[in-house]
Design a protein around this motif. Structure first.
Motif, PDB file in Angstrom:
ATOM      1  N   GLY A  11       0.851  -1.202   0.000  1.00 18.52           N
ATOM      2  CA  GLY A  11       0.000   0.000   0.000  1.00 18.52           C
ATOM      3  C   GLY A  11       0.878   1.241   0.000  1.00 18.52           C
ATOM      4  O   GLY A  11       1.480   1.577   1.019  1.00 18.52           O
ATOM      5  N   CYS A  12       0.968   1.887  -1.157  1.00 18.34           N
ATOM      6  CA  CYS A  12       1.880   3.045  -1.291  1.00 18.34           C
ATOM      7  C   CYS A  12       1.087   4.346  -1.375  1.00 18.34           C
ATOM      8  O   CYS A  12       1.325   5.189  -2.244  1.00 18.34           O
ATOM      9  CB  CYS A  12       2.776   2.863  -2.516  1.00 18.34           C
ATOM     10  N   GLY A  13       0.122   4.493  -0.473  1.00 17.45           N
ATOM     11  CA  GLY A  13      -0.648   5.740  -0.397  1.00 17.45           C
ATOM     12  C   GLY A  13      -0.015   6.668   0.620  1.00 17.45           C
ATOM     13  O   GLY A  13       1.216   6.705   0.775  1.00 17.45           O
ATOM     14  N   ALA A  14      -0.860   7.398   1.358  1.00 21.36           N
ATOM     15  CA  ALA A  14      -0.363   8.409   2.290  1.00 21.36           C
ATOM     16  C   ALA A  14       0.558   7.791   3.356  1.00 21.36           C
ATOM     17  O   ALA A  14       1.698   8.241   3.535  1.00 21.36           O
ATOM     18  CB  ALA A  14      -1.554   9.105   2.956  1.00 21.36           C
ATOM     19  N   ILE A  15       0.085   6.752   4.042  1.00 20.84           N
ATOM     20  CA  ILE A  15       0.881   6.154   5.127  1.00 20.84           C
ATOM     21  C   ILE A  15       2.101   5.422   4.569  1.00 20.84           C
ATOM     22  O   ILE A  15       3.224   5.608   5.033  1.00 20.84           O
ATOM     23  CB  ILE A  15       0.018   5.204   5.988  1.00 20.84           C
ATOM     24  N   GLY A  16       1.876   4.596   3.548  1.00 18.80           N
ATOM     25  CA  GLY A  16       2.974   3.819   2.957  1.00 18.80           C
ATOM     26  C   GLY A  16       4.106   4.724   2.495  1.00 18.80           C
ATOM     27  O   GLY A  16       5.290   4.442   2.739  1.00 18.80           O
ATOM     28  N   THR A  17       3.757   5.826   1.846  1.00 15.60           N
ATOM     29  CA  THR A  17       4.770   6.750   1.327  1.00 15.60           C
ATOM     30  C   THR A  17       5.553   7.388   2.472  1.00 15.60           C
ATOM     31  O   THR A  17       6.791   7.434   2.447  1.00 15.60           O
ATOM     32  CB  THR A  17       4.088   7.847   0.468  1.00 15.60           C
ATOM     33  N   SER A  18       4.845   7.857   3.504  1.00 14.65           N
ATOM     34  CA  SER A  18       5.541   8.488   4.635  1.00 14.65           C
ATOM     35  C   SER A  18       6.466   7.491   5.335  1.00 14.65           C
ATOM     36  O   SER A  18       7.587   7.829   5.724  1.00 14.65           O
ATOM     37  CB  SER A  18       4.538   9.027   5.659  1.00 14.65           C
ATOM     38  N   LEU A  19       5.993   6.253   5.499  1.00 16.02           N
ATOM     39  CA  LEU A  19       6.821   5.253   6.188  1.00 16.02           C
ATOM     40  C   LEU A  19       8.038   4.873   5.345  1.00 16.02           C
ATOM     41  O   LEU A  19       9.140   4.700   5.874  1.00 16.02           O
ATOM     42  CB  LEU A  19       5.997   4.007   6.512  1.00 16.02           C
ATOM     43  N   ALA A  20       7.830   4.778   4.050  1.00 14.52           N
ATOM     44  CA  ALA A  20       8.953   4.446   3.157  1.00 14.52           C
ATOM     45  C   ALA A  20      10.042   5.505   3.298  1.00 14.52           C
ATOM     46  O   ALA A  20      11.231   5.185   3.448  1.00 14.52           O
ATOM     47  CB  ALA A  20       8.456   4.371   1.710  1.00 14.52           C
ATOM     48  N   LYS A  21       9.633   6.772   3.282  1.00 19.92           N
ATOM     49  CA  LYS A  21      10.628   7.857   3.391  1.00 19.92           C
ATOM     50  C   LYS A  21      11.353   7.784   4.738  1.00 19.92           C
ATOM     51  O   LYS A  21      12.559   7.978   4.813  1.00 19.92           O
ATOM     52  CB  LYS A  21       9.942   9.216   3.253  1.00 19.92           C
ATOM     53  N   ALA A  22      10.595   7.486   5.803  1.00 19.80           N
ATOM     54  CA  ALA A  22      11.205   7.407   7.139  1.00 19.80           C
ATOM     55  C   ALA A  22      12.207   6.255   7.213  1.00 19.80           C
ATOM     56  O   ALA A  22      13.283   6.408   7.797  1.00 19.80           O
ATOM     57  CB  ALA A  22      10.121   7.238   8.203  1.00 19.80           C
ATOM     58  N   ILE A  23      11.874   5.120   6.633  1.00 20.38           N
ATOM     59  CA  ILE A  23      12.793   3.962   6.688  1.00 20.38           C
ATOM     60  C   ILE A  23      14.101   4.306   5.978  1.00 20.38           C
ATOM     61  O   ILE A  23      15.195   4.074   6.490  1.00 20.38           O
ATOM     62  CB  ILE A  23      12.126   2.706   6.055  1.00 20.38           C
ATOM     63  N   VAL A  24      13.962   4.915   4.789  1.00 18.62           N
ATOM     64  CA  VAL A  24      15.160   5.241   4.005  1.00 18.62           C
ATOM     65  C   VAL A  24      15.986   6.330   4.694  1.00 18.62           C
ATOM     66  O   VAL A  24      17.213   6.253   4.741  1.00 18.62           O
ATOM     67  CB  VAL A  24      14.749   5.648   2.563  1.00 18.62           C
ATOM     68  N   SER A  25      15.316   7.339   5.246  1.00 24.46           N
ATOM     69  CA  SER A  25      16.104   8.451   5.814  1.00 24.46           C
ATOM     70  C   SER A  25      16.519   8.236   7.269  1.00 24.46           C
ATOM     71  O   SER A  25      17.537   8.768   7.682  1.00 24.46           O
ATOM     72  CB  SER A  25      15.362   9.783   5.765  1.00 24.46           C
ATOM     73  N   ASN A  26      15.702   7.525   8.070  1.00 27.61           N
ATOM     74  CA  ASN A  26      15.998   7.473   9.512  1.00 27.61           C
ATOM     75  C   ASN A  26      16.553   6.144  10.013  1.00 27.61           C
ATOM     76  O   ASN A  26      17.110   6.096  11.105  1.00 27.61           O
ATOM     77  CB  ASN A  26      14.742   7.798  10.337  1.00 27.61           C
TER      78      ASN A  26
END
Ligand code: NAD
Length: 273
Positions: A11-26
């Motif tokens: 699921g790459c909507g609002a939550i999926g996108t935010s979590l993906a960015k957090a995993i990659v950056s944090n």
């Protein structure tokens, strides 16, 4: 060198996108976002391009499961149960966001997870108080009341509203749309009431948890109030949630609570109940 946890997002909507960015950056030192899957394939490809990570866009859930140790479900209540079963059967851990979709099957999923030595994580989502509810649930909890207040447009596309002929655009003052137990609330408002499902699981179950849903034209934020009466005292909490910039149905706190769960999984220091 430590083995990085391989994470996949469904699921790459609002939550999926935010979590993906957090995993990659944090969490780059502890985890790798190995796979993305969305039934709308272009959403997964678009996100993968934006991330500039070595993340594979998968053509099926099975493909994603093969590439991961931990799956984050951020898809939809209707498919969440099937996603969770397929993930757990393969012995992978899962973080579930669409909690309303699994509420009738929690025991079954827990048994499956136990059998496969896997784990199910349910973030607190858009409420606070789950930490103390978990603590007081060790003894006797007498009462839990959740009052959810949202702008009427948040209930657009809800079957309950359509069937009752409620004109959301005509609501000019606070209107109670529903008052009953969490079991009914979750069935009638599956997209709006993940928090009721989370509270029920953490506390005294769907039948005993009381829920009131109010459409409030004056509010721009999703407001959740939780009231608990227990052996340890009375507990009240109120959250005025800012909405997710890409999905007005979703509170931004829900994303942050999932990031906090990821931190608990990935980092050695665990704080809170
Ligand atoms: N736990 C909480 O407190 C909480 C808070 C807000 C939202 N949610 C839930 O989290 C989920 C995601 O929310 P969102 O705001 O990101 O929604 P969204 O609509 O922005 O994104 C959902 C994405 O999932 C995809 N999708 C739908 N069904 C799928 C399936 N079977 N397989 C793969 N992809 C699928 C859609 O195409 C979409 O891209 C929803 O079910 C929502 O109700 C939970």
């Amino acid at each position: 060198m430590i083995n990085k946890l391989k994470i996949g997002i469904v699921g790459c909507g609002a939550i999926g996108t935010s979590l993906a960015k957090a995993i990659v950056s944090n969490f780059a030192n502890q985890a790798e976002l190995t796979a993305l899957y969305d039934i709308k394939e272009n959403r997964a490809s678009y996100l993968a391009k934006k991330l500039k990570a070595r993340t594979v866009v998968c053509c099926s859930l099975e493909h994603l499961i093969e590439k991961t140790n931990l799956v984050i479900e951020a898809a939809d209540a209707g498919s969440c149960l099937s996603i969770a079963k397929r993930v757990l059967r393969k012995g992978r851990d899962i973080i579930i966001m669409s909690v309303g979709g699994i509420i009738d099957h929690v025991k079954q999923l827990e048994t499956l997870a136990e059998r496969k030595n896997a784990h199910i994580y349910i973030p607190s989502g858009a409420i606070c108080g789950v930490d103390s509810l978990k603590a007081v649930s060790h003894n006797k909890v007498k009462k839990i009341i959740l009052t959810t207040r949202k702008n009427p447009r948040s209930f657009k596309d809800t079957e309950y509203i359509r069937k009752r002929g409620i004109r959301l655009d005509k609501i000019k003052r606070d209107t109670v749309l529903f008052s009953g137990n969490a079991r009914q609330a979750i069935r009638l408002f599956p997209q709006n009431i993940n928090v009721a499902a989370t509270l029920s699981i953490a506390g005294i179950g769907r039948s005993k948890t009381r829920v009131k849903i109010v459409a409030s034209p004056m509010v721009k934020r999703n407001i959740h109030e939780v009231y608990i009466e227990s052996d340890a005292g009375k507990i009240s909490s109120r959250v005025e949630n800012l909405l997710h910039p890409h999905n007005p149905r979703t509170s931004f706190l829900a994303v942050l609570s999932a990031i906090a769960v990821l931190r608990q999984i990935l980092r050695p220091l665990k704080v809170g109940t």
